[in-house]
Design an enzyme around this catalytic site. Structure first.
Site, PDB file in Angstrom:
ATOM      1  CG  HIS A 311      -2.337   0.997   1.054  1.00 32.41           C
ATOM      2  ND1 HIS A 311      -2.031   2.782   1.439  1.00 32.41           N
ATOM      3  CD2 HIS A 311      -3.459   0.632   0.405  1.00 32.41           C
ATOM      4  CE1 HIS A 311      -3.311   2.579   1.227  1.00 32.41           C
ATOM      5  NE2 HIS A 311      -3.794   2.173   0.866  1.00 32.41           N
ATOM      6  CG  ASP A 369      -8.411  -4.429  -2.882  1.00 33.51           C
ATOM      7  OD1 ASP A 369      -7.834  -3.485  -3.271  1.00 33.51           O
ATOM      8  OD2 ASP A 369      -9.577  -4.703  -3.049  1.00 33.51           O
TER       9      ASP A 369
END
Ligand code: SDX
Length: 434
Positions: A311, A369
């Site tokens: 991320h 996700d």
């Protein structure tokens, strides 16, 4: 207290230049470089916005090192455990959690705007049945912006409010339409007696032939998925919505741009890519093959990455991934799928990756996700629809961020500069001489 400043000194003879440092309530202070070009004749260079704040915001804050996420100061796990999605929508759009009365009024408002104009069905007919739902959603939103000529002026607070209600209310209907169209089943109209999440499930999975029985565990799981995906600072799709709306275009068209950006596999498309990756590992031998895949994910030349990991901001575990894994357990338990091979594979993959030096040294942790695809698949949501569900949830965040931008006293049309490294001026030779 004296104003905080920073002074830039240059080795090329450019005179020193001093700039104010603006304080933040949390996170890094910022250097106000709006006068940099005027004072120094130079631009900054930061293509991925790694160190650049595009705005001031009061909506969402992420502490990447601690793995914390706050919506208007409330921790995401606190909200996920104590609120429903429409309460979170009110928090994001209006800045405060609603009272019981406000929540009832807002829910009523949303419920009575869930239908779309009947002619919206004609736009779906233009698509092939196998059109990706994100293509359909981008197209439907662009089309829907034409149905509200009264809502073009983004600077009118009433227009922004009306568009916010319409978008929050109608996105589930559009997503369900895209799904029903892809499987050749009739559209199911919203049922005003159901919750927001309940309506999404019913519009997707009910048929006119029999009564649809809503599973409260799945309804709650979807509500939580929507809360976890509602907003996330200035991510790619939110920045797209802000930049698009900064030209003064209407809110619905700006949200269509956000959908297009979210579609990408590096962003919202990662949950679909993650599930496809898990399926591929499963098909090629499952847990025994994880080592081989991990080596591929680490090899830049392989062109593949461990989807659902890493991320831009989180340098610790994404708090949403933790909550999503819990929801996974609940849903798989409710559906008697605890032995779901993909879930077990994902947990094994997560464990191995979290111990592998390559991921540890780069602070690559599971993001939202990684588990959201597994829980949605267990709920019967088709893989291609995962990102459309993400867009459904993120619509409220995009709206809140768009409203904040338009009402920001520093608001200007977004127009980045560039570092030009192309040809210096040259003369055109006539074709006969080239
Ligand atoms: C979302 O921005 C948001 O807030 C997004 C989001 C939201 O709610 O809006 O949180 C939603 O988009 C979550 C992210 C979903 N994407 C994925 O899961 C796709 C896989 N992850 C990556 O592609 C990547 O981690 C990003 C795009 C998420 C972040 O990329 P960065 O910050 O630009 O990091 P990078 O690409 O510069 O990578 C740093 C290093 C590189 O190695 P080195 O060059 O240092 O040797 O880490 C490596 C990368 O190769 N790396 C990975 C990896 N992610 C980064 N290697 C293998 N697998 C990965 N997943």
């Amino acid at each position: 207290m004296a104003e905080k400043t920073v002074t830039l000194s240059f080795s090329d003879g450019t005179p020193d230049a001093t700039f104010p440092v603006m304080e933040s309530t949390m996170g890094p202070d910022v250097i106000d470089i709006r006068a940099l070009y005027k004072q120094t004749g130079k631009f900054t260079y930061d293509p991925g916005f790694m160190s650049t704040a595009s705005c001031s915001s009061t909506i969402t804050y992420i502490d990447g090192d601690k793995g914390e996420l706050l919506y208007r100061g409330y921790a995401i796990d606190d909200l996920a455990k104590n609120c429903d999605f429409l309460e979170v929508c009110q928090l994001l759009v209006y800045g405060e959690l609603p009272t019981k009365e406000q929540h009832k009024k807002f829910s009523e408002l949303i419920i009575h705007h869930t239908m779309v104009h009947e002619q919206m069905h004609f736009f779906m007919r233009g698509f092939r049945r196998d059109a990706h739902p994100m293509a359909a959603l981008t197209g439907l939103l662009g089309a829907m912006s034409a149905f509200y000529p009264d809502s073009m002026n983004i600077h009118d607070p009433k227009v922004r409010e009306r568009s916010a209600i319409r978008l929050i209310a109608k996105m589930p209907t559009l997503v369900a339409m895209a799904y029903k169209y892809s499987i050749g089943e009739p559209y199911i109209y919203p049922d005003n007696s159901l919750s927001y999440a309940g309506n999404v499930l019913r519009m997707m999975f009910a048929t006119p032939c029999e009564e649809y029985k809503l599973n409260p565990v799945l309804e709650r799981a979807l509500d939580r998925i929507l809360i976890l995906h509602a907003d996330h600072e200035q991510n790619a799709s939110t920045s797209t919505v802000r930049l698009c709306a900064s030209s003064g275009t209407n809110p619905i068209a700006a949200i269509a741009a956000g959908v297009a950006s979210l579609w990408g596999p590096a962003h919202g498309g990662a949950n679909e890519a993650c599930l496809n990756m898990l399926n591929e590992i499963q098909e090629q031998g499952g847990v025994e093959k994880i080592g081989e895949f991990i080596e591929k994910f680490k090899d830049k030349n392989s062109g593949i990455r461990l989807m659902g990991f890493g991320h831009r901001v989180y340098r610790n575990y994404d708090p949403r991934a933790k909550l999503m894994r819990e929801t996974c357990h609940e849903v798989l338990g409710e559906l008697g799928l605890e032995k779901d091979p993909l879930f077990k594979l994902a947990m094994t993959l997560e464990k191995i990756a979290l111990e592998d030096e390559y991921f540890v040294s780069r602070k690559l942790y599971p993001n939202v996700d990684f588990y959201s695809g597994i829980v949605q698949k267990a709920m019967g949501i088709p893989v291609q629809l995962f990102t459309a569900i993400f867009a459904l949830a993120r619509t409220v965040g995009w709206i809140a961020q768009l409203n904040e931008m338009v009402t920001d006293p520093d608001y200007k049309i977004g127009r980045p500069r560039q570092r030009f490294i192309g040809s210096t001026p040259r003369k055109v030779k006539p074709l006969s001489e080239r």
